[in-house]
Design an enzyme around this catalytic site. Structure first.
Site, mmCIF file in Angstrom:
data_model
loop_
_atom_site.group_PDB
_atom_site.id
_atom_site.type_symbol
_atom_site.label_atom_id
_atom_site.label_comp_id
_atom_site.label_asym_id
_atom_site.label_seq_id
_atom_site.Cartn_x
_atom_site.Cartn_y
_atom_site.Cartn_z
ATOM 1 N N ASP A 10 0.776 -1.246 0.000
ATOM 2 C CA ASP A 10 0.000 0.000 0.000
ATOM 3 C C ASP A 10 0.806 1.294 0.000
ATOM 4 O O ASP A 10 0.355 2.293 0.580
ATOM 5 C CB ASP A 10 -0.959 0.038 1.196
ATOM 6 C CG ASP A 10 -1.970 -1.086 1.186
ATOM 7 O OD1 ASP A 10 -2.073 -1.798 0.181
ATOM 8 O OD2 ASP A 10 -2.661 -1.242 2.209
ATOM 9 N N LYS A 86 -6.042 -5.541 -3.252
ATOM 10 C CA LYS A 86 -6.744 -6.062 -2.081
ATOM 11 C C LYS A 86 -7.850 -5.096 -1.673
ATOM 12 O O LYS A 86 -7.820 -3.916 -2.016
ATOM 13 C CB LYS A 86 -5.782 -6.325 -0.920
ATOM 14 C CG LYS A 86 -5.159 -5.101 -0.299
ATOM 15 C CD LYS A 86 -4.248 -5.520 0.855
ATOM 16 C CE LYS A 86 -3.591 -4.352 1.526
ATOM 17 N NZ LYS A 86 -4.480 -3.411 2.195
ATOM 18 N N CYS A 119 -2.382 -2.543 7.839
ATOM 19 C CA CYS A 119 -2.076 -3.517 6.787
ATOM 20 C C CYS A 119 -0.725 -4.198 6.970
ATOM 21 O O CYS A 119 -0.583 -5.375 6.626
ATOM 22 C CB CYS A 119 -2.196 -2.858 5.420
ATOM 23 S SG CYS A 119 -3.875 -2.212 5.147
#
Length: 182
Positions: A10, A86, A119
């Site tokens: 990310d 995701k 995450c």
């Protein structure tokens, strides 16, 4: 020697200063992630980029098709590197990441990215639960300040608490310089 893969989680524009979820010290984390990425590429390790998207409204953070979902240019994928999308904090959930790593006989993963408390934590714990050796490069991860029950927790403390929790049973936490000199 056990086969290793780098998972970049990310590192997207949504976390930049002009994004919907700006993180503290993101530039420092991205610079270190870029160094780790360069070393992985130089050694021929598998590199997997994880990209978060939120289906639905274009007003939501990480809305599909927005500038916020794009990977930060400094760590952008090159030809031959896998990009998985995701929709949950855990990079293994509904992405095919485990199958990809298993097909390549990967035994150890190195994780960098954002956010430390969400995450990175979820992905590192899942990787450990799946039996991979897990290394998190702490100074190549970023987070933000949080609050609960009226208590403000600065980003540095959030990050430190989550790195300490992962180090307790789930991952080896290292600095970029230590990873690169090993």
């Amino acid at each position: 020697m056990a086969k290793r893969a780098l998972i970049i989680v990310d590192l997207q524009n949504e976390y930049e200063a002009d994004g919907k979820l700006p993180l503290e010290n993101l530039d420092h984390a991205v610079a270190n992630a870029r160094r780790v990425l360069g070393a992985a590429r130089d050694s021929g390790e598998m590199v997997v980029h994880i990209k978060h998207e939120t289906p639905g409204s274009h007003e939501a953070p990480f809305a599909v098709g927005t500038h916020g979902t794009q990977i930060v240019e400094a760590v952008a994928p090159i030809e031959g590197e896998t990009v998985l999308t995701k929709h949950f904090p855990n990079s293994f959930r509904d992405t095919g990441l485990k199958e990809l790593l298993d097909e390549a006989d990967v035994e150890n993963v190195v994780i960098v990215g954002a956010m430390s408390h969400m995450c990175i934590d979820a992905t590192a714990r899942a990787a450990c639960d799946f039996g991979y050796g897990v290394t998190v490069v702490g100074d190549a991860c970023a987070t933000r300040a949080l609050s609960a029950d009226g208590v403000h927790v600065p980003a540095a403390q959030v990050h430190a608490a989550f790195m300490a929790a992962l180090a307790f049973a789930y991952a080896k936490i290292v600095a970029t310089s230590d990873l690169l000199s090993a």
